[in-house]
Motif scaffolding. Structure first.
Motif, mmCIF file in Angstrom:
data_model
loop_
_atom_site.group_PDB
_atom_site.id
_atom_site.type_symbol
_atom_site.label_atom_id
_atom_site.label_comp_id
_atom_site.label_asym_id
_atom_site.label_seq_id
_atom_site.Cartn_x
_atom_site.Cartn_y
_atom_site.Cartn_z
ATOM 1 N N ARG A 64 0.807 -1.468 -0.099
ATOM 2 C CA ARG A 64 0.027 0.005 -0.023
ATOM 3 C C ARG A 64 1.004 1.206 -0.092
ATOM 4 N NH1 ARG A 64 -4.995 1.223 4.333
ATOM 5 N NH2 ARG A 64 -5.482 3.265 3.234
ATOM 6 N N THR A 71 -11.352 7.897 -2.728
ATOM 7 C CA THR A 71 -12.460 7.470 -2.623
ATOM 8 C C THR A 71 -13.610 8.309 -3.628
ATOM 9 O OG1 THR A 71 -12.845 9.309 -0.914
ATOM 10 C CG2 THR A 71 -12.370 7.047 -0.108
ATOM 11 N N PRO A 125 -4.932 -0.744 -6.964
ATOM 12 C CA PRO A 125 -6.141 -1.063 -6.486
ATOM 13 C C PRO A 125 -6.026 -0.908 -4.869
ATOM 14 C CG PRO A 125 -5.656 -2.604 -8.003
ATOM 15 C CD PRO A 125 -4.449 -1.940 -7.938
ATOM 16 N N HIS A 126 -4.834 -1.225 -4.314
ATOM 17 C CA HIS A 126 -4.868 -0.956 -2.726
ATOM 18 C C HIS A 126 -4.865 0.641 -2.450
ATOM 19 C CE1 HIS A 126 -3.832 -4.997 -2.091
ATOM 20 N NE2 HIS A 126 -3.033 -4.811 -3.325
ATOM 21 N N SER A 129 -10.644 3.045 -3.580
ATOM 22 C CA SER A 129 -11.558 2.512 -2.770
ATOM 23 C C SER A 129 -12.325 1.088 -3.790
ATOM 24 C CB SER A 129 -13.131 3.145 -2.636
ATOM 25 O OG SER A 129 -13.400 3.761 -3.735
ATOM 26 N N SER A 130 -12.870 0.187 -3.275
ATOM 27 C CA SER A 130 -13.150 -0.959 -3.887
ATOM 28 C C SER A 130 -14.232 -0.782 -5.051
ATOM 29 C CB SER A 130 -14.024 -2.113 -2.804
ATOM 30 O OG SER A 130 -14.934 -1.269 -2.340
ATOM 31 N N ASP A 131 -15.065 0.340 -4.982
ATOM 32 C CA ASP A 131 -15.871 0.271 -6.205
ATOM 33 C C ASP A 131 -14.962 0.977 -7.127
ATOM 34 O OD1 ASP A 131 -15.470 2.785 -4.318
ATOM 35 O OD2 ASP A 131 -17.436 3.659 -5.669
ATOM 36 N N ALA A 133 -11.729 0.376 -7.790
ATOM 37 C CA ALA A 133 -10.780 -0.829 -8.006
ATOM 38 C C ALA A 133 -11.532 -1.590 -8.958
ATOM 39 C CB ALA A 133 -10.404 -1.565 -6.587
ATOM 40 N N ASN A 134 -12.698 -1.877 -8.570
ATOM 41 C CA ASN A 134 -13.786 -2.700 -9.434
ATOM 42 C C ASN A 134 -13.861 -2.182 -11.090
ATOM 43 O OD1 ASN A 134 -14.240 -4.666 -7.625
ATOM 44 N ND2 ASN A 134 -16.029 -3.766 -6.884
ATOM 45 N N MET A 137 -10.105 -2.769 -12.720
ATOM 46 C CA MET A 137 -9.377 -3.870 -12.359
ATOM 47 C C MET A 137 -8.982 -4.730 -13.690
ATOM 48 S SD MET A 137 -12.182 -6.361 -10.819
ATOM 49 C CE MET A 137 -10.988 -7.491 -10.346
#
Length: 188
Positions: A64, A71, A125-126, A129-131, A133-134, A137
């Motif tokens: 990281r 975000t 991606p680290h 945020s996950s949204d 990153a999706n 990716m």
């Protein structure tokens, strides 16, 4: 850090020790990167460390690079600056700004380029945020990811600039000391 060696001198063994300073005097390209480690006596030259294909032991896919993740558009500018500093420190900025293009598959550097390219892709991606990153990716090029993030979040900076300017206009020192007031003003 010392490197020791044994030499046979007549019937006895004689030990001699070479310090990192003596090595660096003998070999100007030597960098004592392990002066605090007794576990690894690897010699890394300055030239090798400056190579964009060089990966340190600490470089791994789960690293990281920045303390705060991206975000939304509100933190894009500070996130981008943090990522740029981290990538510059790791000598990988050329992978995101597109100045180190993919070599031909028959080129000697092709495998090293692919390894570093994928390492940089794995770091991004680290840092988001996950949204986000999706959404990124499946992009295979860190410079494409960088452009995608810039295009998406840079556009949102207009309203953020307006918000910051409004916040600066209503900011007052009040009962805060000068240092606190100036810190808040500088943060804005």
């Amino acid at each position: 850090m010392a490197r020791g060696g044994h030499t046979r001198n007549g019937g006895g063994t004689q030990t001699h020790t070479t310090t990192a300073q003596q090595i660096s005097n003998d070999d100007p390209s030597y960098t004592d990167t392990n002066r605090f480690s007794h576990l690894d006596n690897t010699r890394i030259s300055r030239e090798e460390a400056r190579n964009p294909y060089f990966l340190a032991h600490s470089d791994h896919p789960g690293a990281r690079l920045v303390p705060k993740v991206l975000t939304r558009g509100k933190n894009y500018s500070s996130w981008k600056r943090s990522m740029m500093v981290s990538l510059l420190a790791k000598n990988k900025i050329k992978f995101v700004n597109g100045t180190l293009p993919q070599p031909n598959p028959d080129d000697d550097d092709y495998d090293a380029w692919c390894q570093c390219n994928n390492m940089v892709i794995s770091w991004i991606p680290h840092a988001v945020s996950s949204d986000i990153a999706n959404r990124i990716m499946y992009l295979d090029d860190p410079s494409a990811i960088w452009v995608e993030l810039h295009d998406h979040f840079h556009q949102n900076n207009g309203p953020r600039v307006f918000e910051v300017k409004c916040s600066m206009q209503v900011l007052t020192q009040g009962c805060n000391n000068v240092t606190t007031y100036l810190t808040r003003l500088k943060a804005l």
